[in-house]
Design a protein around this motif. Structure first.
Motif, mmCIF file in Angstrom:
data_model
loop_
_atom_site.group_PDB
_atom_site.id
_atom_site.type_symbol
_atom_site.label_atom_id
_atom_site.label_comp_id
_atom_site.label_asym_id
_atom_site.label_seq_id
_atom_site.Cartn_x
_atom_site.Cartn_y
_atom_site.Cartn_z
ATOM 1 N N GLU A 194 15.772 -12.079 -19.102
ATOM 2 C CA GLU A 194 16.986 -12.300 -18.320
ATOM 3 C C GLU A 194 16.755 -13.193 -17.101
ATOM 4 O OE1 GLU A 194 20.745 -12.535 -17.273
ATOM 5 O OE2 GLU A 194 19.956 -11.773 -19.163
ATOM 6 N N PRO A 195 15.637 -13.020 -16.323
ATOM 7 C CA PRO A 195 15.419 -13.951 -15.198
ATOM 8 C C PRO A 195 15.291 -15.408 -15.659
ATOM 9 C CG PRO A 195 14.038 -12.000 -14.970
ATOM 10 C CD PRO A 195 14.641 -11.933 -16.327
ATOM 11 N N LEU A 196 14.649 -15.624 -16.821
ATOM 12 C CA LEU A 196 14.510 -16.986 -17.325
ATOM 13 C C LEU A 196 15.872 -17.573 -17.691
ATOM 14 C CD1 LEU A 196 11.365 -16.512 -19.606
ATOM 15 C CD2 LEU A 196 11.451 -17.426 -17.271
ATOM 16 N N ARG A 197 16.704 -16.745 -18.327
ATOM 17 C CA ARG A 197 18.048 -17.213 -18.675
ATOM 18 C C ARG A 197 18.869 -17.508 -17.423
ATOM 19 N NH1 ARG A 197 18.863 -12.495 -23.186
ATOM 20 N NH2 ARG A 197 17.729 -13.498 -24.891
ATOM 21 N N GLU A 200 17.785 -20.779 -16.038
ATOM 22 C CA GLU A 200 18.302 -21.889 -16.834
ATOM 23 C C GLU A 200 19.774 -22.142 -16.515
ATOM 24 O OE1 GLU A 200 18.851 -23.232 -21.519
ATOM 25 O OE2 GLU A 200 17.858 -21.343 -21.003
ATOM 26 N N ARG A 201 20.557 -21.053 -16.381
ATOM 27 C CA ARG A 201 21.965 -21.218 -16.020
ATOM 28 C C ARG A 201 22.106 -21.888 -14.661
ATOM 29 N NH1 ARG A 201 22.363 -15.972 -18.376
ATOM 30 N NH2 ARG A 201 22.237 -15.026 -16.291
ATOM 31 N N GLU A 234 19.948 -23.920 -13.180
ATOM 32 C CA GLU A 234 19.566 -25.323 -13.255
ATOM 33 C C GLU A 234 20.707 -26.167 -13.811
ATOM 34 O OE1 GLU A 234 16.050 -25.319 -15.575
ATOM 35 O OE2 GLU A 234 14.778 -24.477 -13.993
ATOM 36 N N ARG A 235 21.388 -25.638 -14.850
ATOM 37 C CA ARG A 235 22.522 -26.389 -15.413
ATOM 38 C C ARG A 235 23.650 -26.535 -14.383
ATOM 39 N NH1 ARG A 235 22.397 -27.156 -20.875
ATOM 40 N NH2 ARG A 235 20.742 -26.056 -22.021
ATOM 41 N N GLU A 236 23.890 -25.462 -13.609
ATOM 42 C CA GLU A 236 24.928 -25.528 -12.581
ATOM 43 C C GLU A 236 24.568 -26.542 -11.498
ATOM 44 O OE1 GLU A 236 25.337 -21.562 -11.207
ATOM 45 O OE2 GLU A 236 26.178 -20.785 -13.085
ATOM 46 N N LEU A 237 23.263 -26.574 -11.126
ATOM 47 C CA LEU A 237 22.833 -27.540 -10.104
ATOM 48 C C LEU A 237 23.058 -28.982 -10.580
ATOM 49 C CD1 LEU A 237 19.500 -25.920 -8.842
ATOM 50 C CD2 LEU A 237 21.757 -25.778 -7.814
ATOM 51 N N LEU A 238 22.700 -29.237 -11.845
ATOM 52 C CA LEU A 238 22.900 -30.588 -12.375
ATOM 53 C C LEU A 238 24.374 -30.986 -12.327
ATOM 54 C CD1 LEU A 238 20.539 -30.606 -15.504
ATOM 55 C CD2 LEU A 238 20.344 -32.062 -13.489
ATOM 56 N N SER A 296 17.629 -34.806 -12.096
ATOM 57 C CA SER A 296 16.809 -33.872 -12.876
ATOM 58 C C SER A 296 16.471 -32.647 -12.021
ATOM 59 C CB SER A 296 15.529 -34.550 -13.361
ATOM 60 O OG SER A 296 14.739 -34.956 -12.250
ATOM 61 N N VAL A 297 16.221 -31.538 -12.694
ATOM 62 C CA VAL A 297 15.846 -30.289 -12.010
ATOM 63 C C VAL A 297 14.537 -29.813 -12.607
ATOM 64 C CG1 VAL A 297 16.490 -27.906 -11.506
ATOM 65 C CG2 VAL A 297 18.258 -29.662 -11.627
#
Length: 454
Positions: A362-365, A368-369, A371-375, A389-390
């Motif tokens: 769950e922490p990895l997911r 990832e969520r 990082e996508r939001e930051l992009l 890029s992140v």
């Protein structure tokens, strides 16, 4: 010595932070009522508890315990007995009978239509009350009464509701009635009776200790008769549970002794134990074996070892699988039951491991969520950026402790707005606590004339 102990004894004085007796009296009388919302909450709680028992969900059963209003009339009976208020006792007893009846009818109706008819572990746990249930009810009721006499004890009452568990036994009794299993029904109702009697008894005791005023003065003969009645009822409730507790202890002692004896034969070259079955209640040990050791010889050895551990009355049944091929059906059933038990245990172990892996992933997911939001946010704020890029890593400033870092790397041919960058980083810090999110802006590097193709 007494002077030295007095500060410590004062800490245990129940009069400290005790509510006004008139307020306590009004609260208990209010809890006795069985009208309107109390009855509807009772029906809903019974349905929730029945569903929890049906699907074997501990969390659902606990939720039903917390919303159940059954505690009020039981406390009212004990409180009325302590202050000699016989009208209150009669009213509380009548309301308790009404609420118990409604609970049973509701549970019977639910289990009559439920497609799940198997008795699971949560339900079976309420069919054989023991002396420990008596102790739980008494001390749980004592904690509840102490809480009821305080000006503010916010964390005690929910725990008392869970510990004394008035709701699940009534649901189990309803299950027994709906399925024609009177052993379950009587055992569960007996557990409910134990809880009720000893919650009321502990209420009576602690009302006396707290020194709450009596409503009616009775003569010595009547008071003595009431004491005898209370003692008789408590004894009638406690003695059978004591017998059941003794049997439970004996069964567990036999199972432990049998386990120790069987461990001696795990690496014995004379015999291979194919299957075992231990029945603690009947004090019976059954084995299916093969090897060079004769069944009679093994039976004698095991009985002597059990006798040495205080289990002389045990019955040992040894079957030789190789010598009695025609009588393999009992052995096959024994093996099949063990395989089923092992498979269930392996499935439960796999389920627990899956839950642990899900928790680790769950922490990895979540990262990832993030990082996508930051992009997406950087692209929206800085459309002029050539690339974004992140990357995740670990960073350290000076002598500080290394900490997780997220680098948002932006390549742009124009200067980025400083205020927008600051707002973004402030928002990221609140959404990713414990992680340092940094924005790194690199200008676009134009190719030099020398590097241009001819």
């Amino acid at each position: 010595m007494a002077d030295r102990l007095s500060p410590l004894l004062r800490r245990f004085d129940l009069r400290y932070d005790q509510e006004d007796p008139a307020v306590i009296d009004a609260q208990i009388r209010q809890g006795v009522n069985a009208v309107g919302a109390n009855l509807w909450v009772l029906i809903f709680a019974i349905m929730v508890a029945s569903i929890g028992l049906n699907v074997n969900s501990t969390a659902v059963i606990i939720g039903a315990m917390l919303i159940s209003p059954l505690m009020g009339p039981i406390v009212g009976i004990g409180y009325g007995a302590a202050i000699n208020d016989f009208p209150l006792i009669r009213r509380a007893a009548a309301n308790l009978g009404l609420m118990a009846g409604i609970s049973l009818v509701t549970a019977v109706l639910y289990f009559s239509v439920s497609p799940l008819s198997e008795a699971r572990s949560e339900l079976l746990a309420r069919t054989s009350p023991t002396l420990w249930d008596v102790l739980i009810a008494f001390f749980g009721g004592a904690a509840g009464m102490v809480a009821n006499t305080r000006k503010s004890v916010p964390n005690v009452v929910p725990g008392v509701a869970i510990a004394t568990a008035l709701m699940p036994p009534l649901c189990t009794a309803g299950y027994g009635i709906a399925n024609g299993n009177w052993e379950y029904a009587t055992g569960a109702f007996y557990l409910f009776a134990i809880n009720g009697v000893f919650i009321a008894l502990s209420t009576l005791v602690f009302v006396k200790i707290a020194g709450l005023p009596q409503r009616v003065d009775v003569d010595a003969r009547t008071a003595r008769r009431h004491r005898w009645i209370i003692m008789a009822v408590a004894t009638l409730m406690a003695v059978p549970s004591g017998v059941l507790a003794w049997r439970l202890v004996q069964a567990e002692r036999f199972e432990a002794a049998a386990g120790r004896v069987l461990a001696d034969y795990r690496d014995d070259p004379r015999v291979v134990v194919l299957a075992t079955q231990v029945d603690g209640k009947a004090k019976t040990l059954r084995l299916a074996i093969t090897g060079d050791l004769a069944p009679e010889a093994l039976r004698g050895e095991i009985q002597r070892k059990l006798q040495a551990q205080g289990q002389g009355a045990a019955r040992v049944d040894v079957r030789d699988a190789s010598a009695h091929a025609a009588d393999m059906k009992p052995i096959e059933e024994l093996l099949r039951s063990q395989q089923t038990a092992n498979r269930d245990g392996q499935l439960e172990e796999a389920r627990q491991r899956l839950v642990m892996l899900e928790a680790e992933l769950e922490p990895l997911r979540a990262r990832e969520r993030l990082e996508r939001e930051l992009l997406a946010e950087v692209r929206a704020q800085f459309p002029e950026a050539e690339s974004v890029s992140v990357s995740a890593g670990v960073g350290q400033d000076g002598e500080s402790t290394p900490a997780p870092v997220l680098l948002v790397h932006v390549i742009a041919d124009v200067a980025l707005d400083a205020d927008a960058s600051a707002r973004l980083q402030a928002g990221w810090a609140s959404r990713a606590p414990g992680t340092d999110v940094r924005l790194v802006v690199v200008p676009t590097v134009a190719p030099s004339p020398e590097a241009a193709p001819p």
